[in-house]
Design an enzyme around this catalytic site. Structure first.
Site, PDB file in Angstrom:
ATOM      1  CE  LYS A 294    -110.176  -2.804-104.261  1.00  0.00           C
ATOM      2  NZ  LYS A 294    -109.111  -3.643-104.833  1.00  0.00           N
TER       3      LYS A 294
ATOM      4  NE  ARG B 117    -110.153  -8.708-102.481  1.00  0.00           N
ATOM      5  CZ  ARG B 117    -109.688  -8.123-103.575  1.00  0.00           C
ATOM      6  NH1 ARG B 117    -108.429  -7.804-103.687  1.00  0.00           N
ATOM      7  NH2 ARG B 117    -110.508  -7.837-104.566  1.00  0.00           N
TER       8      ARG B 117
ATOM      9  NE  ARG C 263    -112.784  -4.432-113.738  1.00  0.00           N
ATOM     10  CZ  ARG C 263    -112.438  -4.603-112.471  1.00  0.00           C
ATOM     11  NH1 ARG C 263    -112.184  -3.565-111.704  1.00  0.00           N
ATOM     12  NH2 ARG C 263    -112.380  -5.812-111.958  1.00  0.00           N
TER      13      ARG C 263
ATOM     14  NE  ARG D 129    -110.054  -8.462-113.206  1.00  0.00           N
ATOM     15  CZ  ARG D 129    -109.939  -7.871-112.024  1.00  0.00           C
ATOM     16  NH1 ARG D 129    -109.376  -6.687-111.938  1.00  0.00           N
ATOM     17  NH2 ARG D 129    -110.375  -8.454-110.934  1.00  0.00           N
TER      18      ARG D 129
ATOM     19  NE  ARG E 277    -114.085  -9.925-108.609  1.00  0.00           N
ATOM     20  CZ  ARG E 277    -113.920  -9.016-109.561  1.00  0.00           C
ATOM     21  NH1 ARG E 277    -114.522  -9.143-110.726  1.00  0.00           N
ATOM     22  NH2 ARG E 277    -113.156  -7.985-109.353  1.00  0.00           N
TER      23      ARG E 277
HETATM   24  P1  AMP Z   1    -108.787  -7.533-107.594  1.00  0.00           P
HETATM   25  O1  AMP Z   1    -108.076  -7.274-108.876  1.00  0.00           O
HETATM   26  O2  AMP Z   1    -108.242  -6.729-106.433  1.00  0.00           O
HETATM   27  O3  AMP Z   1    -110.286  -7.423-107.729  1.00  0.00           O
HETATM   28  O4  AMP Z   1    -108.477  -9.071-107.226  1.00  0.00           O
HETATM   29  C1  AMP Z   1    -108.883 -10.128-108.082  1.00  0.00           C
HETATM   30  C2  AMP Z   1    -108.961 -11.429-107.312  1.00  0.00           C
HETATM   31  O5  AMP Z   1    -107.695 -11.773-106.748  1.00  0.00           O
HETATM   32  C3  AMP Z   1    -109.904 -11.420-106.098  1.00  0.00           C
HETATM   33  O6  AMP Z   1    -111.254 -11.618-106.485  1.00  0.00           O
HETATM   34  C4  AMP Z   1    -109.340 -12.585-105.297  1.00  0.00           C
HETATM   35  O7  AMP Z   1    -109.714 -13.829-105.858  1.00  0.00           O
HETATM   36  C5  AMP Z   1    -107.842 -12.430-105.509  1.00  0.00           C
HETATM   37  N1  AMP Z   1    -107.243 -11.564-104.445  1.00  0.00           N
HETATM   38  C6  AMP Z   1    -106.742 -10.311-104.602  1.00  0.00           C
HETATM   39  N2  AMP Z   1    -106.279  -9.832-103.436  1.00  0.00           N
HETATM   40  C7  AMP Z   1    -106.490 -10.795-102.510  1.00  0.00           C
HETATM   41  C8  AMP Z   1    -106.252 -10.900-101.111  1.00  0.00           C
HETATM   42  N3  AMP Z   1    -105.704  -9.890-100.420  1.00  0.00           N
HETATM   43  N4  AMP Z   1    -106.621 -12.050-100.492  1.00  0.00           N
HETATM   44  C9  AMP Z   1    -107.170 -13.073-101.164  1.00  0.00           C
HETATM   45  N5  AMP Z   1    -107.441 -13.041-102.482  1.00  0.00           N
HETATM   46  C10 AMP Z   1    -107.106 -11.914-103.164  1.00  0.00           C
END
Ligand code: AMP
Length: 210
Positions: free
Chosen positions: A13, A88, A123, A156, A167
């Site tokens: 993404k 989300r 990653r 990360r 996740r």
């Molecule tokens: P990502 O980099 O998009 O995978 O986001 C990393 C982490 O941030 C996710 O696993 C969630 O813990 C948190 N996160 C990101 N976007 C959201 C969202 N829209 N709502 C809630 N938690 C979020």
């Protein structure tokens, strides 16, 4: 173009968001990047976020909705944006639908769980500018160094295998219902994730033309 990218964690993404951002010349708003920056800067939001992110859980809806209402109200979002990581949950999607922002399309990148697990192990992310790499699929020119800004590349914290499983579970239970939600509104498009990033981008652009 106001676009939402929807995909499981690790489905590419973020990378596709970057490509689309260049293609359409509009900013990418990555909630994960916003949260990680706040954690690094030790802000109030960062303290809340850290409790959830490191366990692979979602930050509470009211917090995220308020963060995004502020961010999407900024000047650079006026001519369009790509949302990477928001909404989300159904509550977040409903809050967005109830706002004055009109989303044009929602693009779902479809990748099987097994492939995701393989991709997330390996990653790497730049500590400085958050560009992502992969040791096999998208290696940096120089080991451990970001091509764009020369920053340090690290794994990360939430890419650890236990957290990845959590996740994915969170994605299936809380985010996947959005596919049906946007399909019903009539703005969902689907692209199949491919082995090569360029091929996925082709699929993504084709899906967006429809
Ligand atoms: P990502 O980099 O998009 O995978 O986001 C990393 C982490 O941030 C996710 O696993 C969630 O813990 C948190 N996160 C990101 N976007 C959201 C969202 N829209 N709502 C809630 N938690 C979020």
């Amino acid at each position: 173009m106001k676009l939402i990218l929807l995909a499981a964690p690790g489905a590419g993404k973020g990378t596709q968001a970057e490509k689309l951002s260049e293609h359409f010349n509009i900013p990418t708003i990555s909630t994960g990047a916003i949260l990680r920056k706040n954690i690094k800067d030790e802000t109030e939001l960062g303290k809340i976020a850290a409790e959830y992110i490191n366990d692979g859980k979602l930050i509470p809806d009211d917090v995220m909705i308020s963060v995004m209402a502020d961010r999407l109200g900024e000047d650079d979002c006026k001519n369009g944006f790509i949302l990477d990581g928001f909404p989300r949950t159904l509550a977040q999607a409903e809050a967005l639908s109830a706002s004055s922002i009109q989303i044009d399309k929602v693009l779902m990148i479809d990748v099987a769980d097994e492939k995701i697990i393989k991709r997330l192990s390996g990653r790497l992310e730049c500590e400085k500018c958050a560009t992502t790499y992969h040791k096999d699929f998208r290696p940096p020119a120089k080991d451990g160094v970001c091509d764009k800004c020369g920053g340090n590349l690290t794994v990360r914290k939430d890419d650890k295998p236990e957290t990845v499983k959590e996740r994915l579970n969170t994605y299936h239970t809380q985010t996947e219902p959005l596919i049906e939600y946007y399909k019903n509104i009539g703005i969902l498009r689907v692209a199949k994730g491919q082995e090569e990033i360029v091929d996925t981008t082709k699929e993504v652009l084709k899906a967006l033309e429809a």
